[in-house]
Enzyme design. Structure first.
Site, PDB file in Angstrom:
ATOM      1  N   CYS A   1     -58.181  21.763 -84.931  1.00 26.11           N
ATOM      2  CA  CYS A   1     -57.699  21.964 -83.562  1.00 26.11           C
ATOM      3  C   CYS A   1     -58.295  23.241 -82.949  1.00 26.11           C
ATOM      4  O   CYS A   1     -59.484  23.297 -82.709  1.00 26.11           O
ATOM      5  CB  CYS A   1     -56.173  21.957 -83.562  1.00 26.11           C
TER       6      CYS A   1
ATOM      7  N   HIS B   1     -54.463  17.147 -87.079  1.00 29.15           N
ATOM      8  CA  HIS B   1     -53.830  18.084 -88.006  1.00 29.15           C
ATOM      9  C   HIS B   1     -53.379  17.362 -89.277  1.00 29.15           C
ATOM     10  O   HIS B   1     -52.253  16.861 -89.316  1.00 29.15           O
ATOM     11  CB  HIS B   1     -52.566  18.659 -87.361  1.00 29.15           C
TER      12      HIS B   1
ATOM     13  N   GLU C   1     -52.391  18.776 -91.880  1.00 27.18           N
ATOM     14  CA  GLU C   1     -51.284  19.564 -92.466  1.00 27.18           C
ATOM     15  C   GLU C   1     -49.930  19.168 -91.888  1.00 27.18           C
ATOM     16  O   GLU C   1     -48.896  19.574 -92.413  1.00 27.18           O
ATOM     17  CB  GLU C   1     -51.549  21.067 -92.290  1.00 27.18           C
TER      18      GLU C   1
END
Lengths: 80, 227
Positions: free
Chosen positions: B85, B201, B203
């Protein structure tokens, strides 16, 4: 000297903000607008009395930070 | 395996990334942007967020941070550097991957799950994954990938596209493109494939109770590839 630089998106890069501004102007009754392109304006006061040198310094800044040359062009518009 | 996550002023996914990396076996260190030297690392991550308030252009200020010279040297010597990002924006601004990320085509901040298709597994990030289509989360205002035609040709000739936006069946049509990116590109490698920048993302997808586990597959595979 004060150096003024304008940074604009290159022609082939889509400028959605410019497009929306264009549409809004149109809606407000400003007819006959062909295109709106939005850009950035910088006024940089450099500690340099020679206009050519001052221009060079700001051009260097534009190349290294102020503009991203993949999508933007810059132009020094005033030195005073 | 050791990793380092760089925190810039305005980063906000650094902690999530730290937790994800540790969960899957990395020993992660968080490194401040003003440090000059990276700790010894097998992987360096530039996390998501809004470094320097997105002033000037997203990622432009962070790309000139003190630590970035070490990150660039690490990448140029073959080290693995991943930007997620805002981290992807920092990578393009630092010149580690080609192109640039523009404002989303429809001028809206997009926050949702998307499907992405992995195009190329011949790299340390995706090698050995046993599927191609992943569900990841995106949250960005400037994720509209753009590059010049010459750059695009080079990127495609060198198989540098990492992931494309697609639907759940892997169709990469324009209607599954959330932000106007050239050719639905969601992530890209450098020529050598040791640097990966991507908008999604992983994560955020490491726990079933959050929104999914496709990120877990990615990180588990990544650490096994690095070992």
């Amino acid at each position: 000297m004060k150096v003024s630089a304008v940074i604009t998106l290159k022609k082939e890069v889509l400028d959605p903000q410019g497009k929306v501004i264009h549409q809004t102007l149109d809606g407000m009754g400003f007819k006959g607008v062909n295109e709106v392109r939005q850009g950035k304006y910088f006024e940089i006061d450099v500690n340099e009395n020679d206009p050519k040198k001052a221009q060079k310094i700001v051009e260097d800044m534009c190349n290294k930070l102020l503009a991203n040359l993949v999508i933007e062009n810059y132009k020094i518009i005033e030195i005073q | 395996m050791k990793s380092a996550v760089i925190t810039f002023p305005g980063s906000n996914c650094d902690r999530d990334m730290h937790i994800a990396l540790n969960k899957f076996g990395f020993k992660n260190k968080i490194v401040w942007h003003n440090d000059n030297e990276l700790p010894k690392s097998d992987l360096v991550v530039l996390p998501g967020g809004f470094s320097y308030g997105d002033y000037l252009r997203c990622g432009s200020m962070a790309s000139k941070s003190a630590i970035m010279q070490s990150v660039i040297n690490f990448a140029k010597s073959g080290g693995l550097v991943m930007g997620i990002c805002n981290g992807f924006q920092i990578l393009v601004e630092s010149g580690l991957v080609p192109g640039v990320l523009l404002r989303n085509k429809y001028l809206e901040f997009i926050c949702k799950n998307v499907f992405v298709k992995i195009d190329n597994k011949d790299n340390p990030y995706f090698k050995n994954l046993d599927k191609e289509i992943f569900e990841f989360h995106i949250a960005h205002n400037e994720g509209n990938y753009f590059c010049t035609n010459d750059q695009l040709k080079e990127i495609e000739d060198n198989n540098q596209v990492a992931i494309y936006y697609c639907n759940k069946n892997g169709k990469t049509e324009e209607k599954f493109n959330p932000n106007g990116s050239v050719k639905n590109i969601a992530g890209i490698f450098n020529k050598e494939k040791n640097v990966l920048g991507m908008m999604p993302h992983p994560e955020r997808m490491i726990d079933q109770s959050l929104s999914g586990e496709d990120g877990s597959l990615f990180f588990k595979n990544l650490i096994n590839n690095i070992k």
